[in-house]
Scaffold this motif. Structure first.
Motif: not given
Length: 145
Positions: A90-92, A97-104
């Motif tokens: 989730t962008p701080e 840019a948003a990265n929906p559906g992702t995780t690190l």
């Protein structure tokens, strides 16, 4: 097939040396090997990879990523203790840019002052997990082709 790069300049304010090697082994799995040396103070190394797969932390060295009915095993060998973690993407800031559906997914490890450490991350399709060879040579011994 492999490639080795010296990343020391990128981390020159934090580490004495940082090298990364990436190899595909027999067309069955990949290895990412990092070799680092801390300066005169300890260094918190964070290794991350972004994924759209479902993440399951199996144990202190293994993660299973699942997507579309397929599984990828992420196995970590290390010379220093690690802690496997997940972080949101989730962008701080509103300008990120948003990265929906992702995780690190990745790990953290403390490298003591003036110590060397190595980390091998094996990325292997579940169907090939019995092919893993955990003997990984130092990067200085990897072929130069």
């Amino acid at each position: 097939m492999n490639a080795v790069t010296d990343l020391t300049d990128v981390y020159k304010d934090q580490l004495k040396s940082a090298k990364r090697g990436v190899a595909i082994i027999k067309g069955k799995y990949a290895i990412v090997r990092d070799e680092v040396k801390a300066k005169d103070k300890s260094f918190l190394l964070r290794w991350t990879m972004m994924t759209t797969a479902a993440v399951k932390i199996d144990d202190q060295n293994t993660v299973t990523l699942t997507k579309g009915g397929k599984k990828l095993i992420m196995k970590i060998r290390h010379s220093r203790p690690i802690s496997i973690k997940q972080w949101p993407t989730t962008p701080e800031n509103d300008y990120d840019a948003a990265n929906p559906g992702t995780t690190l997914i990745g790990f953290e490890a403390e490298v003591p002052p003036n110590e060397q450490a190595s980390f091998d991350v094996f990325l292997c399709p579940a169907k090939n997990k019995n092919s893993l060879d955990y003997k990984v040579d130092p990067l200085t011994e990897w072929p130069k082709d």
